[in-house]
Motif scaffolding. Structure first.
Motif, short mmCIF file in Angstrom:
data_model
loop_
_atom_site.label_atom_id
_atom_site.label_comp_id
_atom_site.label_asym_id
_atom_site.label_seq_id
_atom_site.Cartn_x
_atom_site.Cartn_y
_atom_site.Cartn_z
N ARG A 153 0.83 -1.20 0.00
CA ARG A 153 0.00 0.00 0.00
C ARG A 153 0.86 1.25 0.00
NH1 ARG A 153 -5.02 -1.81 0.41
NH2 ARG A 153 -5.49 -3.68 1.62
N LYS A 154 0.23 2.37 -0.30
CA LYS A 154 0.99 3.61 -0.48
C LYS A 154 1.31 4.31 0.83
CE LYS A 154 -0.68 4.65 -5.15
NZ LYS A 154 -1.36 5.65 -6.00
N ASN A 155 0.35 4.34 1.71
CA ASN A 155 0.49 5.17 2.92
C ASN A 155 1.05 4.36 4.07
OD1 ASN A 155 -0.66 7.37 1.56
ND2 ASN A 155 -2.73 6.71 2.09
N PHE A 156 1.98 4.98 4.79
CA PHE A 156 2.51 4.38 6.00
C PHE A 156 1.44 4.39 7.09
CE2 PHE A 156 6.41 4.85 3.86
CZ PHE A 156 7.37 4.11 4.53
N GLU A 157 1.39 3.32 7.86
CA GLU A 157 0.46 3.30 8.99
C GLU A 157 0.89 4.29 10.06
OE1 GLU A 157 -0.14 -0.60 10.50
OE2 GLU A 157 -0.87 -1.42 8.60
N ASP A 159 4.00 7.44 10.36
CA ASP A 159 5.22 8.11 9.93
C ASP A 159 6.04 8.51 11.15
OD1 ASP A 159 5.00 8.34 6.99
OD2 ASP A 159 3.16 9.41 7.46
N PRO A 177 5.38 0.47 8.60
CA PRO A 177 5.36 0.50 7.14
C PRO A 177 3.96 0.19 6.60
CG PRO A 177 6.37 -1.52 7.95
CD PRO A 177 6.13 -0.65 9.16
N PRO A 178 3.73 0.50 5.34
CA PRO A 178 2.43 0.18 4.75
C PRO A 178 2.19 -1.33 4.76
CG PRO A 178 3.68 1.67 3.33
CD PRO A 178 4.61 1.19 4.39
N GLU A 179 0.93 -1.67 4.79
CA GLU A 179 0.58 -3.08 4.73
C GLU A 179 0.99 -3.65 3.38
OE1 GLU A 179 -3.42 -5.92 4.90
OE2 GLU A 179 -3.55 -3.76 5.28
N ARG A 235 8.34 2.37 -0.83
CA ARG A 235 7.64 3.54 -0.29
C ARG A 235 8.57 4.31 0.63
NH1 ARG A 235 4.66 2.43 -4.05
NH2 ARG A 235 2.71 1.22 -3.83
N SER A 237 8.60 7.36 3.72
CA SER A 237 7.80 8.09 4.70
C SER A 237 8.17 9.57 4.70
CB SER A 237 8.04 7.52 6.10
OG SER A 237 9.34 7.87 6.55
N GLN A 814 -7.95 2.05 10.77
CA GLN A 814 -8.06 3.04 9.70
C GLN A 814 -9.49 3.02 9.16
OE1 GLN A 814 -5.46 5.15 8.42
NE2 GLN A 814 -7.24 6.14 7.55
#
Length: 948
Positions: A153-157, A159, A177-179, A235, A237, A814
């Protein structure tokens, strides 16, 4: 016995080809290109297939299919089995070669697995495939190869966040890190350069992807970035800026200077500088005074002076008289000189006319005159002693009269310089370089204690400032730090010590955890007592001599009645229920309820073989931190302990798995599991989930966050209540490890879109006391949050729900959903049903066919001098404790197999039992046939009958 097993082996070999032909006819009926299995293929007699190449785990990248291969020799046929189902023969690509060295035929088979096949599979585990190879003697299985879709995935859980830390303090930068599948590898960059923790022992990057700098150095200041990458993508952060600062520290005080006057009253001073160390990188300047002054009094010396002479004494027989004087006008003091001269004087009192023995007195010295001189001498010494005593008493009285003006007096009006004060930036906490922090006797140092307090509503904020909790601390200052967090600044006084008394939990404690506020206004933290709830879940089934299985769907509770437990020609209606009301088991002390209360009956039913009851629990199993007990309710309604899970007992047996406890019992009744924490590291597993629904007000949207015990039945109760309220599950539930360390739970809403949604002040964070969470099995615990849209056109909601225990574990939910029901994505409550039919009777309820069970029991129940008996069967099935219980049974192997059936009711095949029998069967050739051939056939039949 050996002859019987040999005959069974021949039957199995004779039936193998027929089974394969039947399978090929079922899988490819009426197809022109379907290749029929040959009746016989030459192979070395007495040789099982050996895998030269086995399928490997694979990941599907984007939409590219992957190929799984396997190769075996000698092999008549090789087929793939995926997720417990046989792959169609037409999907196999097979090649056959001859091994020149051995003369055996080598068969190689491969299949393609597409992304669509993996996406369409819904099961309790990953998509998997394995090879099954046939020869004349039997079958061999390859390892299971899992196939997963790779993504990132794009977004970090989470940062990393910038920090300012003091020098030699600890720096912890969190990075989630992203899933992704496979899980992303994390690398840290400092100022765009990779960090190598192996070259710097002060840096650790191994702890859950976090960056830990044990002792901050000035060189550690910089910009840090978390990089996550797997086989699909990479990815980056957001960068976090770390500043290592140095607070200024005072040097040691200089020695006190001499008094500025030679005698009389003056002052003396001492000084220090803010250079130990000097402030750096925005560090605070030193607080306090750089110069200190005190008064001093120097007494002037006084020389002694004689008093006037006394009167002459009477004339003595020796014709002399005396007079004396004292040095008391004034006496010498403060180092003054003593009087000079004689203190006694004598002279002739007859002008020389006194005659003794016809001689003038001044010429005669008789003995009487000498004695008179001695008397005069002693008299003078006595007078001197008296004079000195009077002098000492006078000096003491004088000093007492002057004590109010001694060296301890500090009269600020008499000082020209006084105490010099400075106003600088407040010192930051944690500076370990401050030296001699306790050497300033004349300084007053203030400290501040701050910590987050979650307010439930605005009224709580008002009551907090008026509470008696703050009455003893008149110097408390409340400073609002954000929309929902406050800190308390308390000045430390000399007579007040703020150190908390140490407390140990939970072993041996008697204190209460009931810290709920008695007021019940605006219940943001509430129970579901106002909602309609069922008092129990119940299921029934009729069972006879063949036995069966009774399952409570989606609760994890099941009951296994073995074959022969009920006498022939008898049948019973057996029921099973779960108490969903207030638990009747009241915990005492630190003991907590870890499972639902499960009732099975009828209570007057008698079984000849122990039945297996499976009860889910929520403890993170560890004998070091938990003491877990099995309890039973008596007919009088009281609960009594049956056994401890770790104890040895011949009346019942408990096998504790990570999420369930399997109990072998002889009598029906109501049972439950309780746990007593041994240390504060004992962990309860909680399931956290968030539901949402529209409010009566069209602009409001309600979020309800639940924290319940991680048992399926507890979550099913929440699901049932949410269905009554029209709630929708917004995110897949997650697991939270809640420690028994007496720290509370905080639930907060984060990252709310600022111009689309708003939340009431002081309600974005709610705190739940420890006791409410630790005993949450009494009622489903949840926190409610109310969000308001600015305009009706807003239909999308995205935010984060943070659930964390203070000084414990944390989970992030989320939320990204549409508040319109037509656009909302549905998340299923349960991945699969436990069983299509709650009650299964007869052979289809068991995975191990009765004929194979009989052969296993006949082989292992007989004691063996080499240990190849039921004890090894138990050991190979991970049953290593309380073996004395099985020794008391008429057929120990049958009871072990019943326990295996209870543990593996959700497994896809019989691999675990086959592996155990295969290891033992290396010295029992006939057992090898059972573990490979017949169990594979039984696996196929069980899967087909139960739709697996």
């Amino acid at each position: 016995m050996i002859l019987v097993l040999v005959k069974a082996l021949s039957d199995v070999c004779a039936g193998t080809s027929g089974f394969l032909l039947d399978f090929s006819s079922q899988t490819s009926p009426g197809t022109d290109n379907g290749e029929a299995l040959p009746e016989s293929i030459p192979s070395a007699p007495g040789t099982l297939p050996h895998f030269i190449e086995e399928p490997d785990d694979a990941y599907i990248i984007k939409s590219n299919p992957i190929a799984l291969r396997c190769k075996a020799r000698p092999a008549m046929q090789i087929f793939f089995k995926c997720n417990g189902e046989w792959v169609h023969q037409n999907e196999h690509v097979s090649e056959e070669t001859l091994d020149e060295s051995s003369g055996l035929k080598v068969r190689e088979v491969f299949i393609n697995v597409t992304r669509q096949q993996v996406e369409d599979f819904h099961g309790p585990e990953d998509y998997w495939c394995q090879c099954v190879a046939w020869s004349h003697l039997g079958t061999s299985k390859s390892r299971k190869a899992s196939v997963r879709i790779a993504y990132l995935r794009k977004n970090f859980e989470q940062d990393p966040q910038g920090r300012e830390v003091p020098i030699e303090g600890m720096i912890v930068l969190h990075c989630r890190p992203p899933e992704g599948v496979p899980a992303a590898e994390v690398e840290w960059l400092k100022n765009e350069e990779p960090i190598d923790s192996e070259q710097d022992e002060n840096i650790d990057t191994r702890a859950d992807h976090n960056l830990i700098i044990r002792q901050a150095r000035l060189s550690d200041s910089g910009n840090y970035t978390c990089m996550a990458a797997n086989i699909v993508a990479k990815r980056r952060s957001l960068s976090a800026t770390v500043v290592v600062y140095v607070n200024g520290g005072w040097s040691s005080w200089t020695e006190w200077s001499a008094c500025n006057v030679r005698c009389g009253r003056g002052w003396q001073k001492r000084s220090r500088t803010c250079t130990n160390p000097a402030p750096l990188n925005g560090g605070a300047f030193c607080e306090g005074m750089s110069v200190q002054k005190i008064t001093c009094t120097s007494l002037c010396p006084v020389d002694g002076s004689w008093e006037v002479w006394s009167e002459w004494s009477v004339c003595s027989p020796e014709c002399e008289h005396l007079r004396i004087r004292e040095c008391t006008a004034p006496p010498p003091r403060n180092g003054g000189k003593f009087c000079e001269g004689l203190s006694q004087e004598s002279e002739n009192c007859t002008d020389g006319l006194c005659i003794l023995d016809k001689k003038p007195l001044h010429e005669i010295k008789p003995q009487s005159i000498e004695n008179a001189s001695d008397i005069a001498l002693y008299s003078g010494l006595g007078a001197a002693v008296v004079a000195v005593a009077v002098l000492v008493i006078g000096v003491t009285l004088y000093r007492r009269s002057q004590s109010d003006y001694g060296v301890d007096v500090i009269d600020s009006s008499a000082l020209t310089g006084g105490f010099q004060t400075f106003n600088f930036k407040t010192v930051r906490q944690g500076n370990s370089l401050l030296l001699n922090s306790a050497m300033q006797p004349d300084l007053t140092v203030s400290r501040t204690y701050s910590g987050p307090i979650c307010l439930q509503d605005p009224l709580d904020k008002e009551l907090m400032t008026e509470s008696s909790l703050f009455n003893p601390l008149s110097d408390i200052k409340v400073k609002v730090q954000s929309s929902f967090m406050v800190s308390l600044g308390v000045s430390e006084r000399a007579e007040y010590h703020g150190k908390n008394h140490s407390r140990t939990f939970p072993h041996g404690n008697n204190h209460s955890f009931s810290t709920m506020h008695p007021r019940n206004k605006t219940p943001y933290i509430q129970n579901l007592s106002s909602l309609p709830t069922r008092t129990e879940l119940r299921t029934t089934g009729v069972f006879g001599h063949l036995g069966g299985r009774l399952v409570m769907p989606n609760t994890g509770v099941s009951l296994l009645i073995p074959h022969g437990a009920i006498p022939e020609e008898n049948s019973w209606e057996i029921y099973m229920s779960i108490n969903q009301g207030e638990p009747s088991l009241q915990s005492d002390g630190s003991e907590v309820l870890l499972s639902p209360e499960v009732t099975c009956g009828p209570p007057d039913m008698i079984v000849t073989t122990p039945f297996a009851l499976t009860i889910p629990h929520c403890a993170d199993v560890s004998s070091e931190h938990w003491n877990i007990h099995l309890k039973k309710r008596t007919q009088q309604g009281k609960w009594e302990e049956v056994m401890s899970v770790e104890d040895e007992s011949t009346s019942c047996y408990c096998l504790l798995d990570p999420f369930a406890c399997h109990v072998l019992l002889d009598s029906f009744g109501t049972y439950a599991l309780t746990g007593e924490p041994i240390t504060d590291c004992a962990v309860k597993q909680l399931k956290v989930a968030v539901f949402g629904c529209m409010s009566c007000n069209s602009l409001d949207y309600n979020l309800r966050v639940y924290c319940v015990d991680n048992t399926p039945c507890a979550f099913q109760e929440v699901v049932s209540d949410e269905r009554h309220q029209g709630g929708q599950l917004l995110e897949e539930p997650k697991l939270l490890h809640f420690k028994g360390n007496t720290f509370s739970l905080q639930i907060s809403v984060l990252d709310i879109p600022p111009f689309l949604w708003r939340i009431k002040p002081f309600t974005a964070c709610q705190e739940v006391p420890f006791s409410r969470v630790w005993c949450s099995n009494r009622q489903p615990l949840h926190c409610a949050f109310s969000l308001e849209r600015y305009t009706p056109t807003t239909t999308q909601l995205s935010c984060k729900i943070c659930i964390r225990q203070l000084k414990g574990h944390e989970q992030i939910l989320q939320v990204q959903t549409s508040i319109l029901e037509s656009e909302r994505e549905t998340i299923t409550f349960f991945a699969q049903e436990d069983s299509t039919f709650p009650a299964q009777t007869g052979p289809k309820a068991f995975k191990i066919p009765y004929s194979i069970r009989q052969r296993i029991c006949a082989t292992f129940d007989t004691p063996n001098a080499k240990g190849k008996d039921w004890q090894m069967l138990a050991q190979k099935n991970s049953i290593n404790r309380n073996l004395s219980y099985f020794a008391t049974q008429s057929s120990p192997s049958a009871v072990i197999l019943n326990l295996w059936e209870a543990r593996h009711q959700h497994d896809g095949d019989l691999d675990s039992l086959a592996c155990a029998l295969e290891e033992i069967g290396r010295t029992h050739t006939k057992l090898s046939n059972i573990s490979e051939s017949q169990l594979d056939e039984a696996d196929f039949n069980y899967s087909r009958q139960n739709g697996l």
